[in-house]
Design a protein around this motif. Structure first.
Motif, PDB file in Angstrom:
ATOM      1  N   ASN A   1      43.146 -45.191 -32.815  1.00 46.12           N
ATOM      2  CA  ASN A   1      42.653 -44.385 -31.702  1.00 46.12           C
ATOM      3  C   ASN A   1      43.156 -44.994 -30.394  1.00 46.12           C
ATOM      4  OD1 ASN A   1      40.913 -42.564 -33.289  1.00 46.12           O
ATOM      5  ND2 ASN A   1      39.768 -44.437 -33.685  1.00 46.12           N
TER       6      ASN A   1
ATOM      7  N   GLU B   1      44.129 -46.047 -26.746  1.00 46.46           N
ATOM      8  CA  GLU B   1      43.643 -45.830 -25.390  1.00 46.46           C
ATOM      9  C   GLU B   1      44.447 -46.726 -24.469  1.00 46.46           C
ATOM     10  OE1 GLU B   1      39.450 -46.589 -25.142  1.00 46.46           O
ATOM     11  OE2 GLU B   1      38.955 -44.964 -26.527  1.00 46.46           O
TER      12      GLU B   1
ATOM     13  N   THR C   1      45.075 -47.799 -19.929  1.00 45.47           N
ATOM     14  CA  THR C   1      44.707 -47.677 -18.520  1.00 45.47           C
ATOM     15  C   THR C   1      45.984 -47.631 -17.693  1.00 45.47           C
ATOM     16  OG1 THR C   1      42.665 -48.904 -18.882  1.00 45.47           O
ATOM     17  CG2 THR C   1      43.458 -48.774 -16.615  1.00 45.47           C
TER      18      THR C   1
ATOM     19  N   ARG D   1      41.364 -44.414 -17.232  1.00 45.93           N
ATOM     20  CA  ARG D   1      41.339 -44.778 -18.655  1.00 45.93           C
ATOM     21  C   ARG D   1      41.579 -43.501 -19.450  1.00 45.93           C
ATOM     22  NH1 ARG D   1      42.398 -48.967 -21.729  1.00 45.93           N
ATOM     23  NH2 ARG D   1      41.338 -48.849 -23.708  1.00 45.93           N
TER      24      ARG D   1
ATOM     25  N   ARG E   1      42.713 -41.610 -23.404  1.00 35.88           N
ATOM     26  CA  ARG E   1      42.871 -41.701 -24.860  1.00 35.88           C
ATOM     27  C   ARG E   1      44.053 -40.827 -25.220  1.00 35.88           C
ATOM     28  NH1 ARG E   1      37.797 -38.574 -27.081  1.00 35.88           N
ATOM     29  NH2 ARG E   1      38.231 -36.847 -25.716  1.00 35.88           N
TER      30      ARG E   1
ATOM     31  N   VAL F   1      45.858 -38.147 -27.210  1.00 34.21           N
ATOM     32  CA  VAL F   1      45.492 -36.965 -27.987  1.00 34.21           C
ATOM     33  C   VAL F   1      46.787 -36.366 -28.539  1.00 34.21           C
ATOM     34  CG1 VAL F   1      44.473 -34.653 -27.850  1.00 34.21           C
ATOM     35  CG2 VAL F   1      43.470 -36.540 -26.549  1.00 34.21           C
TER      36      VAL F   1
ATOM     37  N   VAL G   1      41.583 -36.023 -22.387  1.00 34.13           N
ATOM     38  CA  VAL G   1      42.324 -37.284 -22.293  1.00 34.13           C
ATOM     39  C   VAL G   1      41.715 -38.306 -21.338  1.00 34.13           C
ATOM     40  CG1 VAL G   1      44.480 -36.142 -22.929  1.00 34.13           C
ATOM     41  CG2 VAL G   1      43.972 -36.474 -20.509  1.00 34.13           C
TER      42      VAL G   1
ATOM     43  N   ILE H   1      38.970 -40.567 -19.990  1.00 33.35           N
ATOM     44  CA  ILE H   1      37.726 -41.088 -20.566  1.00 33.35           C
ATOM     45  C   ILE H   1      37.076 -42.199 -19.735  1.00 33.35           C
ATOM     46  CG2 ILE H   1      38.334 -40.412 -22.908  1.00 33.35           C
ATOM     47  CD1 ILE H   1      39.125 -43.382 -23.385  1.00 33.35           C
TER      48      ILE H   1
ATOM     49  N   TYR I   1      48.875 -39.014 -17.145  1.00 32.68           N
ATOM     50  CA  TYR I   1      48.771 -39.056 -18.601  1.00 32.68           C
ATOM     51  C   TYR I   1      50.091 -38.655 -19.264  1.00 32.68           C
ATOM     52  CZ  TYR I   1      47.536 -37.914 -23.378  1.00 32.68           C
ATOM     53  OH  TYR I   1      47.521 -37.865 -24.741  1.00 32.68           O
TER      54      TYR I   1
END
Length: 105
Positions: free
Chosen positions: A7, A9, A11, A32, A34, A36, A55, A57, A94
């Motif tokens: 998973n 993640e 920054t 922050r 994640r 996807v 995305v 989080i 992102y």
């Protein structure tokens, strides 16, 4: 070596071009995110607000009107996403991060 995380993640710095009288003020915070899968992000009826919620989080470095750190919450994130210049900056950061794109001037 390439290491797989179940998973992932990460920054990244997010630069928001905030509209001000006569131009823009660049303001930065740490976002922050994640990761996807693209097929989940690219669903036809998925709007940019929904993509951003998927995305984004967390954050560090966002201040409230009282100049105190604004703690992350889904409700506060959703309020910020409604600001077009925030949503655009978060999604751009992102996409650039997961695609390895480098921004020019």
């Amino acid at each position: 070596m390439f290491k797989i995380a179940p998973n992932p993640e990460f920054t990244h710095d997010v630069t928001v071009r905030v509209p001000v009288d006569g131009g823009f003020a660049d303001q930065t915070f740490k976002g922050r995110f994640r990761v996807v899968p693209w097929d989940e992000l690219q669903v036809e009826d998925r709007d940019p607000d929904a993509q951003t919620r998927m995305v984004w989080i967390g954050w560090d470095g966002i201040l409230g009107e009282d100049d105190r750190p604004l703690p992350y919450s889904d409700a506060q994130r959703d309020a910020l996403i409604r600001m077009p210049f925030v949503r655009t900056a978060v999604l751009r950061t992102y996409v650039d991060a997961v695609s390895g794109a480098k921004r020019g001037n």
